[in-house]
Design an enzyme around this catalytic site. Structure first.
Site, mmCIF file in Angstrom:
data_model
loop_
_atom_site.group_PDB
_atom_site.id
_atom_site.type_symbol
_atom_site.label_atom_id
_atom_site.label_comp_id
_atom_site.label_asym_id
_atom_site.label_seq_id
_atom_site.Cartn_x
_atom_site.Cartn_y
_atom_site.Cartn_z
ATOM 1 N N LYS A 1 -0.446 3.500 -3.132
ATOM 2 C CA LYS A 1 -0.483 2.158 -3.725
ATOM 3 C C LYS A 1 -1.439 2.137 -4.909
ATOM 4 O O LYS A 1 -1.116 1.617 -5.976
ATOM 5 C CB LYS A 1 -0.921 1.122 -2.672
ATOM 6 N N GLN B 1 -4.535 -3.396 4.724
ATOM 7 C CA GLN B 1 -3.609 -2.432 5.324
ATOM 8 C C GLN B 1 -3.580 -2.596 6.847
ATOM 9 O O GLN B 1 -4.629 -2.597 7.495
ATOM 10 C CB GLN B 1 -4.049 -1.005 4.942
ATOM 11 N N ASP C 1 1.316 -9.438 0.323
ATOM 12 C CA ASP C 1 2.166 -8.953 1.415
ATOM 13 C C ASP C 1 3.070 -10.072 1.949
ATOM 14 O O ASP C 1 4.020 -9.804 2.691
ATOM 15 C CB ASP C 1 1.283 -8.440 2.570
#
Ligand code: NDP
Length: 300
Positions: free
Chosen positions: A54, A98, A121
């Site tokens: 990422k 995460q 997200d």
């Protein structure tokens, strides 16, 4: 019939190029550099790989990347305090924590601490509600990537029969909402669905998000269907040598490719689109934070 392969790797590369061009345009017109903060708690090896990828792709598209690595013994209040600082930081437009988090942390309270406008997200409860009511939301990356590939391949999805196998909060449910938003007729199947083969055979569009290796064979498909395989399953591959493994999807690719009209492979299908959509969401969040129009072609 032999299906067209929907090449997620190539699609994601084109998408990243487009995002890079839009980032440069934003910098020259408004002096803005989108910034993505990724927070990793603990040492989970798979998560470390994701976070590294990422960060690399964020920088490659011209955005700023901020990485925060915390030990897995970090008390939850310390993580929440970091999120508060990132929420208040004007250089940070997107925040991703995460998952999975260590067992002593409550993932829902952590995610819901993120400013919904920076929740790239799309897991914050406000974004879930906005998506569910058809309003402008931050949309979870994996389903957004699936929708982009479907639109690219099929064009208008309106009136299509879509079956989503799997009802998780991160894939199945938001995928179904996006398809509904695109005016498909949507069925969500799951482990209690009575006749899964018959349900799948109705689908013009089949999304498999189960997590069971090659569970859906070709004879469960409607001839000509478009199949998006979200599943990532590691299985033994003795043909590659002792102890070796390989990745497969939830769909039995070889038999499915004989029946489907188009299909995403695993690996190289949905997976590469997920990070590309994270970058897309970071750019979208940056534009919205500065009251600019949404970037072209990156939102549902
Ligand atoms: P979850 O385990 O959270 O959900 C799986 C879903 O599948 C559940 O709704 C479950 O039903 C359903 N299911 C399980 N067994 C069956 C069955 N025999 N028949 C019908 N439905 C069944 O998984 P996720 O949604 O998080 O992930 C799904 C897959 O997608 C995994 O392989 C994951 O690795 C992959 N994934 C890939 C991503 C990518 O970037 N490509 C990103 C995210 C996930 P029930 O609710 O009834 O238990």
């Amino acid at each position: 019939m032999t299906a067209t392969i929907i090449d997620g790797r190539a699609f994601a590369a084109r998408l990243r190029d487009r995002i890079g061009a839009q980032v440069r345009a934003l910098q020259s017109a408004h002096g803005l550099t989108p910034g993505l903060a990724v927070v990793l708690v603990g040492e989970d090896p798979a998560s470390q790989v994701y976070v590294r990828n990422k960060g690399r792709q964020t920088v490659e598209t011209g955005m700023a990347s901020f990485e925060h690595r915390l030990p897995d013994t970090t008390p939850e209040p310390e993580l929440l305090a970091l999120i508060d600082r990132l929420n208040a930081d004007p250089k940070v437009h997107g925040i991703l924590v995460q998952l999975p988090l260590p067992a002593h942390m409550n993932a829902a309270s952590v995610i819901n601490r993120i400013d919904p406008a920076k929740d790239v997200d799309g897991f914050h409860i406000s974004n879930v509600g906005l998506l569910g009511t058809g309003q402008k939301a931050m949309v979870p990356c994996t389903p957004l990537g699936c929708l982009m590939m479907l639109r690219d391949h099929l064009g208008d999805l309106s009136g299509c029969d879509a079956v989503v196998v799997g009802r998780s909060n991160i894939v199945g449910k938001p995928m179904a909402q996006l398809l509904l938003g695109a005016s498909a007729t949507v069925t969500i199947a799951h482990s209690r669905t009575r006749d899964l083969p018959a349900t799948c055979r109705r689908a013009d569009i089949l999304i498999a998000a189960v997590g069971r290796a090659e569970m859906i064979p070709g004879d469960w498909l409607k001839p000509g269907a478009t199949v998006i395989d979200v599943g990532i399953n590691r299985i033994p591959a003795p043909e590659r040598g002792e102890g070796r493994t390989r990745l497969v999807g939830d769909v039995a690719f070889d038999s499915a490719a004989q029946v489907a009209g188009a299909i995403t492979p695993v690996p190289g299908g949905v997976g590469p689109m997920t990070i590309a959509c994270l970058l897309a969401n970071t750019l979208t969040a940056t534009c919205r934070a500065h009251a600019l129009p949404d970037p072209e072609g990156l939102t549902p």
